[in-house]
Design an enzyme around this catalytic site. Structure first.
Site, mmCIF file in Angstrom:
data_model
loop_
_atom_site.group_PDB
_atom_site.id
_atom_site.type_symbol
_atom_site.label_atom_id
_atom_site.label_comp_id
_atom_site.label_asym_id
_atom_site.label_seq_id
_atom_site.Cartn_x
_atom_site.Cartn_y
_atom_site.Cartn_z
ATOM 1 N N GLU A 82 16.178 -3.947 -46.383
ATOM 2 C CA GLU A 82 15.544 -5.036 -45.621
ATOM 3 C C GLU A 82 14.401 -5.679 -46.398
ATOM 4 O OE1 GLU A 82 16.036 -5.581 -41.765
ATOM 5 O OE2 GLU A 82 17.966 -4.605 -41.992
ATOM 6 N N HIS A 134 10.336 -2.201 -38.759
ATOM 7 C CA HIS A 134 10.000 -2.376 -40.183
ATOM 8 C C HIS A 134 8.620 -1.792 -40.437
ATOM 9 C CE1 HIS A 134 12.770 -6.144 -40.473
ATOM 10 N NE2 HIS A 134 13.370 -5.108 -41.028
ATOM 11 N N CYS A 178 5.907 -11.380 -41.109
ATOM 12 C CA CYS A 178 7.374 -11.484 -41.147
ATOM 13 C C CYS A 178 7.795 -12.858 -41.645
ATOM 14 C CB CYS A 178 7.965 -11.307 -39.754
ATOM 15 S SG CYS A 178 7.538 -9.778 -38.957
#
Ligand code: SUG
Length: 453
Positions: A176, A252, A374
């Site tokens: 990711e 995350h 993000c």
């Protein structure tokens, strides 16, 4: 090439199909807002306003284009056929969940676009880039191909940039990108340590893992990226995310920790191994950088894990300002919650490099689990390397005004997941994106511009 380096933030423009389809398991905000009405216009304007704030703070800011959605080519690969309109209509009728996955504007969260290692860390002195394969969620797994070609177009000089393909699309190698990667250093042009946080190790059956939610990064994927980037093992560290934190909504690592230069700000529950892990990071930093790492641990008493997840406090952008001090750019939600507001007040009062806090309104993205960090992909570049980046993507005052005007003219102010089946939305998006490639002159960037479909 030994000029000094700085950080450039690349933010993607939120695409015209921004909606709340509840696609991400383990992302509490995404689940909570499933089926509610979004406002794509406001989402895009909020993103642009954040970019403008960073630019006004004196930080180099660049813009990435949204991917074209709904992704008709992906739907065709899934067996829908006929004209583009027919593809959308069939998918909407037969499998609306697949249409939602192929229509998500999720490429806006570019922290997950790729992992990047600056030249100071790599054996061949090039900037290494690996797009994330994003295999853990179907709506994200369709992003890497377009991401890879966008990054190649922007970082186009192979003598300074090394592009690797995304890792093979397998659960064991789920990657990711920068959302689980933190670089610490004394100065951006000096060698630093790269911290890879992973949710689980696949081949090591003994490692603990979450029981409720899936992990999105494997140890094996992190190790592969470190090898590809030719990082020095002595300056690379792999740490496991705390499984209990993942089960509490920390899908995350950038939801619970943020680092910049010699500062690491994190919640006490961020890492498996707790203090042992952060001590190892501290020692490694000292050895590699010859300096003291400022570790700022926020305890459960100061901010509960639940408040951290709701506010995205640790998903702030920790940036170095031109005067050398640091600023934390965090979501407006952090100033609205008692625990996080007090924490921020204490943070700037205490003896550490963080001297100021800026809050940004990002509710539209936050409702899908995407905070300030993000929405950006950070790259440490030297002046020479920046000179090799496509100039069409750098934000300035004029481009900012043109982009806001473009959003105002093309975006809807209301969208429900059901609206994704409206073929007009596809045409509207394509018209908007076609015009966007004239504001950010990257040529015929989109597939539909080259093939008419
Ligand atoms: O992958 N949300 C994104 C949020 C990404 C956050 N990024 C970082 N932490 N760096 C995700 O979970 C929700 C889409 C929806 O439900 O419609 C979504 O994809």
């Amino acid at each position: 090439m030994n000029d000094t380096a700085f950080e450039v933030n690349f933010d993607a423009i939120v695409g015209p199909t921004h909606n709340y389809a509840g696609l991400s398991c383990g992302n509490l905000a995404s689940q909570r807002h499933r089926g509610t009405t979004s406002n794509p216009r406001l989402a895009a304007l909020q993103g642009l306003e954040k970019m403008k704030l960073l630019m006004d703070l004196g930080i180099k800011q660049a813009v990435l284009l949204p991917q074209d959605r709904p992704d008709v080519a992906a739907l065709r690969r899934l067996g829908f056929g006929g004209t583009d309109t027919a593809v959308i209509e069939q998918a909407h009728r037969q499998q609306p969940a697949l249409l939602a996955a192929c229509a998500s504007a999720s490429s806006m969260w570019v922290a997950t676009a790729a992992t990047v290692s600056p030249r100071a860390d790599t054996a061949d002195g090039r900037v290494h880039i690996t797009p994330a394969n994003l295999v853990s969620q179907p709506h994200r797994a369709i992003e890497p191909e377009a991401t890879a070609s966008a990054l190649k177009a922007i970082f186009h000089d192979d003598s300074v940039f090394a592009h690797h393909p995304p890792l093979p699309a397998a659960a064991h190698l789920s990657d990711e990108g920068a959302a689980n990667h933190t670089r610490l250093c004394r100065a951006y042009h000096e060698p630093g340590i790269e911290i890879f946080a992973y949710g689980r190790a696949y081949f090591d059956g003994g490692a603990t893992r979450p029981t409720t939610f899936p992990t999105r990064q494997t140890h094996e994927a992190s190790q592969a990226v470190a090898r590809l980037h030719r990082l020095d093992p002595a300056r690379t560290i792999f740490v496991q995310q705390n499984p209990a934190a993942i089960d509490a909504g920390v899908f995350h690592n950038d939801v619970i920790a943020v680092g910049n230069q010699n500062v690491l700000l994190y919640h006490a529950a961020a890492f498996a191994g707790g203090r042992k892990t952060t001590d190892a990071i501290r020692r490694r930093f000292h050895k590699v950088c010859g300096d003291k790492l400022v570790l700022i641990e926020i305890s459960e008493e100061q901010v509960s894990l639940a408040d951290a997840v709701d506010s995205y406090l640790f998903n702030g952008q920790l940036v170095t300002l031109p005067d050398g001090s640091m600023s934390l750019v965090c979501s407006q939600e952090c100033s609205q919650m008692d625990s996080t507001r007090h924490c921020l007040q204490q943070l700037v009062y205490d003896d550490n490099p963080i001297r100021s806090v800026h809050t940004v309104a990002l509710r539209q993205s936050m409702q899908n689990g995407g905070g300030p960090a993000c929405l950006r992909w950070r790259v440490a570049l030297t002046e020479t390397e920046l000179g090799r980046v496509h100039p069409g993507v750098l934000l300035d005052e004029r481009r900012y005004r043109r982009l806001t005007d473009w959003v105002e003219r093309h975006y809807r102010d209301q969208l429900t997941p059901d609206d994704l089946g409206d073929p007009c939305l596809l045409q509207e998006s394509r018209t908007a994106l076609d015009e966007l490639t004239r504001i950010l002159p990257l040529g015929s960037f989109y597939r539909f511009q080259r093939t008419g479909a």
